[in-house]
Design an enzyme around this catalytic site. Sequence first.
Site, short mmCIF file in Angstrom:
data_model
loop_
_atom_site.label_atom_id
_atom_site.label_comp_id
_atom_site.label_asym_id
_atom_site.label_seq_id
_atom_site.Cartn_x
_atom_site.Cartn_y
_atom_site.Cartn_z
N HIS A 297 2.18 2.11 -3.23
CA HIS A 297 1.25 2.96 -3.76
C HIS A 297 1.85 4.36 -3.73
O HIS A 297 1.20 5.34 -3.94
CB HIS A 297 -0.21 2.68 -3.17
CG HIS A 297 -0.82 1.66 -3.34
ND1 HIS A 297 -2.09 1.27 -2.84
CD2 HIS A 297 -0.26 0.51 -3.98
CE1 HIS A 297 -2.25 0.12 -3.24
NE2 HIS A 297 -1.35 -0.51 -3.96
N ASP B 201 0.70 -1.38 -0.02
CA ASP B 201 0.03 0.01 -0.04
C ASP B 201 0.88 1.30 0.15
O ASP B 201 2.03 1.19 -0.29
CB ASP B 201 -0.94 0.03 1.35
CG ASP B 201 -2.23 0.76 1.08
OD1 ASP B 201 -2.30 1.94 0.69
OD2 ASP B 201 -3.23 0.30 1.19
#
Length: 406
Positions: free
Chosen positions: A241, A218
Site C-alpha cells: 500500500h 499492507d
Amino acid sequence: MGLRSNFVTLLPLFLLLVSNAKGQSAAGGGVFDVTSFGAKPNGDITGPLLVAWKDACASTTPSKVLIPKGSYGLSQSNLKGPCKSPIELQIEGTLQASPDPKGDGLLLLEYIDQLTVSGTGVLDGQGKAGWEKNDCHLKKICTKLPMTLKLNFITNSIVKDITSLDSKNYHINLLGCKNLTIDHVTITAPENSPNTDGIHVSSSEQINILNTNIATGDDCISVGDTNKQIVISDVTCGPGHGISIGSLGKYSKEKEVVGVTVKKCKLTSTTNGVRIKTWPDSVGTFPATDMHFEDIEMVNVSNPIIIDQEYCPWNQCNRKVPSKIKISKVSFKNIRGTSATAVAVKIVCSQSNPCEEVEVADIDLTYSGSEGPIKSQCANVKPVITGKQNPPICGEPAPIDGPSTD
Ligand SMILES: *[C@@H]1O[C@H](CO)[C@@H](O)[C@H](O)[C@H]1NC(C)=O
Ligand SMILES: *[C@@H]1O[C@H](CO)[C@@H](O)[C@H](O)[C@H]1NC(C)=O
C-alpha cells in the site's frame, strides 16, 4: 553421544560448564552459538536462544549470539536488556514460527543499547494460518496476531541483512526506539495478506530505513504517531500500500510527527505511492510537520501522491467531523513515472485545519488507462508549485466524500 542423549538430565551440569566457558569466551570476544546451548537442526530453538541471550547479555565485553545455518522452530521469544556490553544477534538460519497464532511478537527485543541484528537468515512468520483470522483492517476491536520482529526501546542500534517472510501481522515494529538504522533488509508477503505492514515506526526518533526491499499486503513502511527525524532512503516497495505517514488521529495519546524524509525510493504496482493519512473526527489534535518526499520513481502506482485527511476505511469513523491534525511544511519534489489511475496527485486536507506550506515541484507522471486524462485534485490547500507539473497540480477540486484509500 552420551552428553546429547542425556541432555535433559545433564542440563544443570551442562549449563554450569557453559557458564564456566563464558568467562573465557567473554575475555576472548564472546560468541554464544545456540547449538552449544542445545539447539538442534529442525528442533525448537526457543529455550537455547533464551539461555544463550542471557549469558551474552551478562558479558562485560562485546558479545554475539549466533544462530548458525539450518532450520529451527521458534516460539514467542522475549530477549531483554539492558545488557552489560554491546550485543549482536547474528541470524544465519531460518526461524519458523508455529502456524498457530500466539503472543504479540515472535521475536521481541527490548531495552537494549548498542544492539546489532545481522545475518542472512530468515524469520518465517508462517502467516498463512493467521491471515484468515486477521480482521483488524475491518474493525477497531479485533483479533491481534503476533508481529514478527518487535523492537521496543532499542537505542544506538542497527538491524541489517535479515529477511522477514510471511508475517502474521506487521513484519517489523519499532516502538520507543532512538538512533536505530535498518539497512539492507528484505520483507516479503503476498499482496493479499492483511495488515502485514513491512515496517511500522511509532514513538521513535532518529530512525533510518535504508536499502530495503519490501513486498507485502499492507503499507511497505508506515510512520505512525509521535515520531521525530525519520529518514527512508533507497527503499523499493511493491506490491503493497506504499509508504505512509499515518494513519494519525485514530487513538488518544498520539503526539506530533516532526521531520520525515522519504527519498530515492521506487514503488511498483502499489495501491498508493507516498501518502499522509489522518482520520476525520480524530481523537487527538497535534501537528504533523516537516515531511519531505523527493526523487521517487512510480511504476503503475494507483495513487502516486496523496494527502488524505479523510482517511476512513470501512466507515470506522464519523466522516462529517473534519480531521484535527494540522499538516504543514510538506514537499513533493522530483516524482516521476506511471500512475495506474487518472487522479495521480490528490491533496485533500482538513476543512477545519487546512494544510500549510505545501510545496510541489517537478512532478512528471503519466497515465495511459481508460479513465481520461491524468489529473490532480485538491481541497483545503494552496500549494506552491514550481518546475514541471504533469498533471497540472490542483487542476480541479476534490469531490466531497471521495472514496477512501486502503
Ligand atoms: C547511533 O548509533 C550508532 C550505532 O550504534 C553509533 O555508532 C552512533 O554513534 C550513534 N549516534 C549518536 C548520535 O548517538
Ligand atoms: C498494475 O498494478 C495492479 C495492482 O494495483 C496490478 O494488478 C497490475 O497487474 C499492474 N499492472 C502491470 C502492468 O504491472
